[in-house]
Design an enzyme around this catalytic site. Structure first.
Site, PDB file in Angstrom:
ATOM      1  CG  LEU A   8      -9.882  -1.848  12.828  1.00  0.00           C
ATOM      2  CD1 LEU A   8      -9.077  -1.562  14.085  1.00  0.00           C
ATOM      3  CD2 LEU A   8     -11.191  -1.081  12.850  1.00  0.00           C
ATOM      4  CB  ALA A   9      -8.911  -0.234   6.052  1.00  0.00           C
ATOM      5  NE  ARG A  15       6.411   1.869   8.939  1.00  0.00           N
ATOM      6  CZ  ARG A  15       6.336   0.787   9.715  1.00  0.00           C
ATOM      7  NH1 ARG A  15       7.322  -0.096   9.711  1.00  0.00           N
ATOM      8  NH2 ARG A  15       5.280   0.585  10.477  1.00  0.00           N
ATOM      9  CD  GLN A  77      -9.942   5.883  13.380  1.00  0.00           C
ATOM     10  OE1 GLN A  77      -9.308   5.235  12.556  1.00  0.00           O
ATOM     11  NE2 GLN A  77      -9.715   5.771  14.677  1.00  0.00           N
ATOM     12  CD  GLU A 155      -0.758  -2.542  22.167  1.00  0.00           C
ATOM     13  OE1 GLU A 155      -0.119  -2.378  21.123  1.00  0.00           O
ATOM     14  OE2 GLU A 155      -1.521  -3.512  22.345  1.00  0.00           O
ATOM     15  CE  LYS A 352     -11.039  -9.903 -32.757  1.00  0.00           C
ATOM     16  NZ  LYS A 352     -11.533  -8.673 -33.390  1.00  0.00           N
ATOM     17  CG  ASN A 387      -9.972  -8.650 -38.326  1.00  0.00           C
ATOM     18  OD1 ASN A 387      -8.913  -8.145 -38.700  1.00  0.00           O
ATOM     19  ND2 ASN A 387     -10.290  -8.779 -37.067  1.00  0.00           N
TER      20      ASN A 387
HETATM   21  C1  UD1 Z   1      -2.002  -3.365  17.239  1.00  0.00           C
HETATM   22  C2  UD1 Z   1      -2.367  -3.899  18.611  1.00  0.00           C
HETATM   23  C3  UD1 Z   1      -1.283  -4.821  19.095  1.00  0.00           C
HETATM   24  C4  UD1 Z   1      -1.069  -5.952  18.111  1.00  0.00           C
HETATM   25  C5  UD1 Z   1      -0.778  -5.383  16.717  1.00  0.00           C
HETATM   26  C6  UD1 Z   1      -0.777  -6.491  15.705  1.00  0.00           C
HETATM   27  C7  UD1 Z   1      -3.701  -2.133  19.640  1.00  0.00           C
HETATM   28  C8  UD1 Z   1      -3.692  -1.019  20.599  1.00  0.00           C
HETATM   29  N1  UD1 Z   1      -2.543  -2.785  19.494  1.00  0.00           N
HETATM   30  O1  UD1 Z   1      -0.825  -2.585  17.424  1.00  0.00           O
HETATM   31  O2  UD1 Z   1      -1.644  -5.361  20.365  1.00  0.00           O
HETATM   32  O3  UD1 Z   1      -0.012  -6.764  18.549  1.00  0.00           O
HETATM   33  O4  UD1 Z   1      -1.802  -4.447  16.331  1.00  0.00           O
HETATM   34  O5  UD1 Z   1      -0.362  -5.978  14.488  1.00  0.00           O
HETATM   35  O6  UD1 Z   1      -4.710  -2.429  19.056  1.00  0.00           O
HETATM   36  N2  UD1 Z   1      -6.058   1.591  12.744  1.00  0.00           N
HETATM   37  C9  UD1 Z   1      -7.136   2.356  12.416  1.00  0.00           C
HETATM   38  N3  UD1 Z   1      -7.399   3.475  13.133  1.00  0.00           N
HETATM   39  C10 UD1 Z   1      -6.620   3.874  14.173  1.00  0.00           C
HETATM   40  C11 UD1 Z   1      -5.512   3.072  14.494  1.00  0.00           C
HETATM   41  C12 UD1 Z   1      -5.241   1.946  13.773  1.00  0.00           C
HETATM   42  O7  UD1 Z   1      -7.874   2.048  11.470  1.00  0.00           O
HETATM   43  O8  UD1 Z   1      -6.938   4.901  14.786  1.00  0.00           O
HETATM   44  C13 UD1 Z   1      -5.773   0.386  11.962  1.00  0.00           C
HETATM   45  C14 UD1 Z   1      -4.477   0.529  11.178  1.00  0.00           C
HETATM   46  O9  UD1 Z   1      -4.756   0.932   9.852  1.00  0.00           O
HETATM   47  C15 UD1 Z   1      -3.920  -0.877  11.198  1.00  0.00           C
HETATM   48  C16 UD1 Z   1      -4.496  -1.484  12.458  1.00  0.00           C
HETATM   49  O10 UD1 Z   1      -5.573  -0.673  12.851  1.00  0.00           O
HETATM   50  O11 UD1 Z   1      -4.397  -1.636  10.101  1.00  0.00           O
HETATM   51  C17 UD1 Z   1      -3.484  -1.621  13.560  1.00  0.00           C
HETATM   52  O12 UD1 Z   1      -3.041  -0.359  13.929  1.00  0.00           O
HETATM   53  P1  UD1 Z   1      -1.558  -0.085  14.374  1.00  0.00           P
HETATM   54  O13 UD1 Z   1      -1.448   1.329  14.766  1.00  0.00           O
HETATM   55  O14 UD1 Z   1      -0.613  -0.601  13.377  1.00  0.00           O
HETATM   56  O15 UD1 Z   1      -1.486  -0.965  15.698  1.00  0.00           O
HETATM   57  P2  UD1 Z   1      -0.205  -1.580  16.334  1.00  0.00           P
HETATM   58  O16 UD1 Z   1       0.505  -0.515  17.061  1.00  0.00           O
HETATM   59  O17 UD1 Z   1       0.548  -2.358  15.347  1.00  0.00           O
END
Ligand code: UD1
Ligand code: CA
Length: 457
Positions: A8-9, A15, A77, A155, A352, A387
């Site tokens: 997931l990225a 920030r 996404q 959460e 070189k 050279n």
């Molecule tokens: C998520 C977890 C939480 C965990 C935490 C660890 C869920 C609902 N919660 O929370 O339980 O403790 O990670 O760090 O999964 N991302 C996407 N698409 C989206 C949403 C997120 O690609 O629609 C990716 C974000 O880029 C990120 C990762 O998923 O790399 C986590 O997303 P983030 O929104 O930071 O989740 P947390 O609220 O931190």
């Protein structure tokens, strides 16, 4: 079962305050996402599905030349509706028979061993990587029943006072079969405080359906730390470096200061290597046994033989340095330099694309480019291989045992015969014979009766 890693990225990374997508920010010289991709590759993943959102073009462009680019599937996404939604988007790229492992592009330090353990432990069920944190704020909390079985994840924003006290948290990293994901993901709802499709809700579904939920923990919590801002990026960088140095210490390398060493690549080492403060090792570097490196040196993509001494402030790139050579201080060894056994390149010397033969010495203030230097040659201070004529590069050849007097210009293409001596200050544009003295020098004269000018009135 083949493994399909889903990374997931899609996060915006607001920030970071950056025009660059968060996952392209670097740890140890490589984008965070590349660290994760390499870890996925180390698990022999059949496929890596990367869910991207913001800055997708930049991320894809970066990976275009990746050696394993063909196993990467890009999944867009468009709207970030939650981690569950993100994984759901990736499922069309995933073979229904595969085991899916979910990783994060902004959690770069996760280790292969940790993931192997999780995968092995959780076959047939759901595997969840959890961690104990004294300050669990912000994370999803792991809910267990009286027998200690995992029953769900809540959460932070949806948790009760009592649940907030739980210190075992969700790292986000989990594994299960594609078929379980296909069964549960369509059932996810978003009626929670953030209005998101939570991947974490699958855990309660697994519990309800009687599918076993296994947990395991990383050796060090830093492995599962995510990066949201540049401060965290800097902290993760230091953690990576400490670990890299630790591994070299175990292999027989001494550092005068383990906090002033940076490793950005793959380093192979012999035994009894001593490294002074402020070292940067980059790319593929091999250091032989007994190598001694002075302070403030950078070594990139190079092989350094046994017992080589590299003195302070030297920079070495794409070079082969054989055993017992001496380099520096203040030497600049540029790409394509090969030093044979026992050769010496001293201070303020730049080389070189050159071969410096066995036992030859280039000790001071010299430029050697596009040259082949034989054995036991002595190149005097201030020698320049000319050279480049402004258009083409040409070669200089110096035979075994030649002696080049100080401040000589060797205008390439030119060949200095074996055993030849070049008088100091010469400009040599024609080949010189073996074993003879050649020089170009205007005659020294003394003007009789000459007087220094005096100040005019
Ligand atoms: C998520 C977890 C939480 C965990 C935490 C660890 C869920 C609902 N919660 O929370 O339980 O403790 O990670 O760090 O999964 N991302 C996407 N698409 C989206 C949403 C997120 O690609 O629609 C990716 C974000 O880029 C990120 C990762 O998923 O790399 C986590 O997303 P983030 O929104 O930071 O989740 P947390 O609220 O931190
Ligand atoms: Ca997060």
């Amino acid at each position: 079962m083949a493994i399909n890693v889903v990374i997931l990225a899609a996060g915006k990374g607001t920030r970071m305050k950056s025009a660059k997508p968060k996952v392209l920010h670097k740890i140890a010289g490589l984008p965070m996402l590349e660290h994760v991709v390499r870890t996925a590759e180390s698990l022999e993943a059949r496929k890596i599905s990367i869910v991207f959102g913001h800055g997708g073009d930049q991320v894809k462009a970066y990976f275009k030349d990746h050696t394993n680019a063909e196993i990467i599937d890009w999944v867009e996404q468009k709207e970030q509706l939650g981690t569950g939604h993100a994984v759901h988007q990736a499922m069309p790229t995933v073979d229904v028979h595969d085991q899916v492992l979910i990783l994060y592009g902004d959690v770069p330090l996760i280790k292969q061993e940790t993931l192997m353990e999780l995968l092995e432990k959780s076959l047939g069920g759901v595997g969840l990587l959890t961690v104990e944190l004294s300050n669990p704020a912000g994370y999803g909390r792991i809910l267990r029943d009286d027998e200690g079985a995992v029953v769900g994840i809540v959460e932070q924003k949806d948790a009760s006072e009592k649940q907030l006290k739980i210190t075992e948290v969700n790292t986000g990293i989990l594994t299960m079969s594609a078929s379980l994901l296909n069964q549960w993901l369509p059932k996810l709802g978003n009626s929670n405080s953030q209005g998101e499709y939570y991947l974490t809700d699958l855990i309660a579904m697994a519990f309800e359906d009687g599918v076993e939920i296994f947990t395991s923990q990383p050796k060090d919590a830093v492995e599962v730390e995510g990066v949201n801002d540049r401060r965290q990026l800097a902290i993760i960088e230091r953690a990576y470096q400490r670990d890299a140095v630790e591994s070299l210490l175990k292999q027989g390398v001494s550092f005068t200061d383990i906090d002033r060493a940076d490793i950005r690549g793959k380093i192979e080492v012999g035994e009894d290597i001593e490294i002074d403060f402020n070292i940067l090792l980059e790319g593929n570097v091999s250091l032989g046994s007994g190598v001694n490196i002075g302070p403030n040196c950078c070594i990139k993509n190079s092989t350094i033989g046994d017992n080589v001494i590299i003195k302070a402030n030297s920079i070495i790139e794409d070079a082969l340095i054989a055993a017992n050579c001496e380099v520096g201080p203040f030497a600049r060894i540029r790409p394509g330099t090969e030093m044979a056994k026992g050769a010496k390149v001293g201070n303020f010397v730049e080389t070189k694309k050159s071969i410096i033969g066995e036992g030859s010495k280039v000790s001071h203030l010299t430029y050697i480019g596009d040259a082949i230097i034989g054995k036991n040659v002595n190149v005097g201070a201030g020698t320049i291989t000319c050279n480049y004529d402004g258009v083409n590069k040409s070669q200089t050849t110096i035979g075994d045992g030649a002696f080049i007097g100080s401040n000589s210009s060797l205008v390439a293409p030119v060949s200095i015969g074996p055993g030849a001596t070049i008088g100091a200050g010469s400009t040599i544009g024609k080949n010189t014979p073996d074993n003879k003295l050649t020089l170009t020098r205007s005659k020294q004269v003394t003007i009789e009766g000459w007087q220094r000018p005096t100040k005019k009135k």
